[in-house]
Design a protein around this motif. Structure first.
Motif, PDB file in Angstrom:
ATOM      1  N   GLU A  63       1.367  -1.781   0.171  1.00 35.67           N
ATOM      2  CA  GLU A  63      -0.050   0.490   0.170  1.00 35.67           C
ATOM      3  C   GLU A  63       0.975   1.583  -0.538  1.00 35.67           C
ATOM      4  O   GLU A  63       0.875   1.973  -0.476  1.00 35.67           O
ATOM      5  N   LEU A  64       1.603   1.123   0.641  1.00 34.18           N
ATOM      6  CA  LEU A  64       2.785   2.468   0.507  1.00 34.18           C
ATOM      7  C   LEU A  64       3.386   2.606  -0.753  1.00 34.18           C
ATOM      8  O   LEU A  64       3.456   3.645  -0.861  1.00 34.18           O
ATOM      9  N   SER A  65       3.887   0.994  -1.414  1.00 34.81           N
ATOM     10  CA  SER A  65       3.449   1.846  -2.731  1.00 34.81           C
ATOM     11  C   SER A  65       3.494   1.993  -3.628  1.00 34.81           C
ATOM     12  O   SER A  65       3.392   2.822  -4.889  1.00 34.81           O
ATOM     13  N   ARG A  66       2.482   1.655  -3.137  1.00 31.92           N
ATOM     14  CA  ARG A  66       0.924   2.075  -4.383  1.00 31.92           C
ATOM     15  C   ARG A  66       0.632   3.525  -4.328  1.00 31.92           C
ATOM     16  O   ARG A  66       0.679   4.716  -5.267  1.00 31.92           O
ATOM     17  N   SER A  67       0.538   3.812  -2.799  1.00 31.92           N
ATOM     18  CA  SER A  67       0.832   5.517  -2.795  1.00 31.92           C
ATOM     19  C   SER A  67       2.269   6.435  -3.190  1.00 31.92           C
ATOM     20  O   SER A  67       1.719   7.443  -4.293  1.00 31.92           O
ATOM     21  N   VAL A  68       3.061   5.730  -3.247  1.00 29.25           N
ATOM     22  CA  VAL A  68       4.274   6.103  -4.421  1.00 29.25           C
ATOM     23  C   VAL A  68       4.178   6.257  -5.486  1.00 29.25           C
ATOM     24  O   VAL A  68       4.272   6.753  -5.830  1.00 29.25           O
ATOM     25  N   VAL A  69       3.716   5.048  -6.054  1.00 25.02           N
ATOM     26  CA  VAL A  69       2.912   5.543  -6.929  1.00 25.02           C
ATOM     27  C   VAL A  69       1.707   6.172  -7.687  1.00 25.02           C
ATOM     28  O   VAL A  69       1.954   6.765  -8.998  1.00 25.02           O
ATOM     29  N   ALA A  70       0.428   6.451  -7.044  1.00 27.75           N
ATOM     30  CA  ALA A  70       0.040   7.644  -6.898  1.00 27.75           C
ATOM     31  C   ALA A  70       0.491   8.933  -7.408  1.00 27.75           C
ATOM     32  O   ALA A  70       0.192   9.503  -7.883  1.00 27.75           O
TER      33      ALA A  70
END
Length: 250
Positions: A173-180
């Motif tokens: 989820e942290l990684s997805r927030s980075v991607v976003a």
């Protein structure tokens, strides 16, 4: 069939390989993100499994035993590939990596939602161990592995496997927030400053740095949107054939 294969029955060996190939391929492909080397890793996994088949004392644990081998082979390949990239790859060359091209083409072909596209890309920011665990978790979520088999593949109890999955999902989820946050145009000025020394290659270290910013930045936090569905809920997801279905998450 497994017992016969252990005894050297060639027909049983052929049937066993045919039966387990989809599981091995799914594990490796998800871990490597569609990289062209997946076929080589699958072949190496099957060869290693066949060479060590007679050492398997409990045939009923074959699936988890095989999945363990596949995950380790894929994880080892990821470690080697990342080491080679750090030694030889420039940023301009990294843009044209085969796995990135294959993954982008796949995402376009199956018309994935923006959210799932973010999740798939977020996997690139995980370390090899988490990427292997993510592959096992998707297999469990889609019904290809049971919780017990996933735990056996990790060499731990079901309870501890659940803890590891939850920790991995938090990092995902942290990684997805980075991607976003990276997809926002124009990019947040403060984030641009944070990324001034970034070489453009996703990695856990930069995930932590960018995530630290996104948590405190109203612009980047809004871009992240809702988190990965919480444990125990149901969501719609597409399987490897692009067919939607409802799966129960860990």
């Amino acid at each position: 069939m497994i017992v016969a294969a252990q005894a050297g029955d060639r027909r049983a060996l052929d049937e066993l390989v045919a039966a387990c190939l989809p599981l091995v391929y799914a594990t490796v492909r998800r871990t490597l993100g569609g990289h062209p080397d997946a076929d080589d890793v699958v072949q190496n996994t099957l060869l290693r499994a066949l060479r060590n088949l007679r050492t398997l004392r409990t045939p009923e644990s074959f699936r988890s035993w095989l999945t363990t081998i596949a995950a380790r082979q894929a994880g080892t390949h990821l470690h080697r590939r990342q080491a080679e990239l750090r030694r030889t790859m420039s940023l301009d060359e990294a843009v044209d990596l085969p796995d990135a091209a294959v993954e982008e083409l796949t995402l376009t072909q199956v018309e994935l939602s923006g959210y799932r596209r973010q999740v798939v890309r977020a996997g690139r920011w995980l370390d090899p161990a988490d990427r292997a665990l993510l592959a096992l978790w998707w297999l469990q979520a889609s019904g290809r592995l049971t919780r017990n088999e996933l735990a056996e593949a990790l060499g731990t109890t079901v309870a501890h496997a659940g803890v590891r999955v939850q920790r991995m999902r938090h990092r995902l989820e942290l990684s997805r927030s980075v991607v976003a946050a990276l997809q926002v145009h124009p990019r947040c000025a403060q984030l641009a400053s944070v990324l001034s020394d970034w070489d453009g290659v996703p990695c856990p270290l930069w995930r932590k740095r960018v995530a630290r910013h996104t948590r405190s930045c109203p612009v980047c936090s809004r871009a992240a949107g809702d988190p990965v569905p919480p444990a125990g809920t149901r969501c719609r997801w597409a399987d490897d054939r692009g067919e939607a279905g409802r799966v129960r998450l860990w």
